[in-house]
Write a protein that holds these residues in place. Structure first.
Motif, short mmCIF file in Angstrom:
data_model
loop_
_atom_site.label_atom_id
_atom_site.label_comp_id
_atom_site.label_asym_id
_atom_site.label_seq_id
_atom_site.Cartn_x
_atom_site.Cartn_y
_atom_site.Cartn_z
N CYS A 98 36.82 30.58 37.50
CA CYS A 98 38.14 31.58 38.08
C CYS A 98 38.18 32.82 37.09
O CYS A 98 38.11 32.99 35.89
N VAL A 151 40.79 34.61 36.59
CA VAL A 151 41.99 34.73 35.85
C VAL A 151 41.87 34.24 34.44
O VAL A 151 41.96 34.78 33.47
N CYS A 152 41.61 32.86 34.56
CA CYS A 152 41.63 32.06 33.23
C CYS A 152 40.18 31.88 32.61
O CYS A 152 39.76 31.14 31.56
N CYS A 191 42.54 27.72 41.66
CA CYS A 191 41.91 27.30 40.31
C CYS A 191 42.82 26.22 39.81
O CYS A 191 44.16 26.30 39.90
N LYS A 204 43.24 24.89 36.92
CA LYS A 204 43.77 25.28 35.53
C LYS A 204 45.05 25.99 35.82
O LYS A 204 46.09 25.71 35.13
N CYS A 205 44.99 27.30 36.19
CA CYS A 205 46.07 28.10 36.14
C CYS A 205 46.78 28.26 37.40
O CYS A 205 47.70 29.05 37.55
ZN LIG Z 1 42.36 29.96 36.60
#
Ligand SMILES: [Zn+2]
Length: 93
Positions: A38, A40-41, A56, A58-59
């Protein structure tokens, strides 16, 4: 059905379409099923949600990317081309 050694997921096509095309389809299918990092994270949880859509887990970030992988060299060159066309239009008007 017998085993699909070598041809992987494209074994379902049998001998149809030719081996080059089946090889390409296989590469695309393996790419589209893979999990990517990802942006972003930075966790490897980016999964293909639909055509050109990557999410994603996760986020929760949803992003548009390539149809079969989040970042494609084709996508980058298209982005460049579109930018250039947009700049050309600015000059014209
Ligand atoms: Zn993410």
């Amino acid at each position: 059905m017998g085993k699909t050694k070598k041809v992987g997921s494209t074994g379902r096509f049998g001998a149809r379409y030719g081996s080059t095309i089946r090889k390409r389809v296989r590469q695309i299918e393996e790419k589209s099923k893979a999990v990517y990092k990802c942006p972003v994270c930075s966790v490897k949880t980016l999964k293909r949600e639909g055509l050109g859509i990557w999410e994603c887990s996760k986020c929760g970030e949803k992003l548009a990317g390539g149809a079969w992988e989040p970042n494609t060299s084709a996508g980058r060159s298209i982005t460049r081309r579109v930018t250039r066309i947009a700049e050309g239009l600015k000059e014209e008007f």
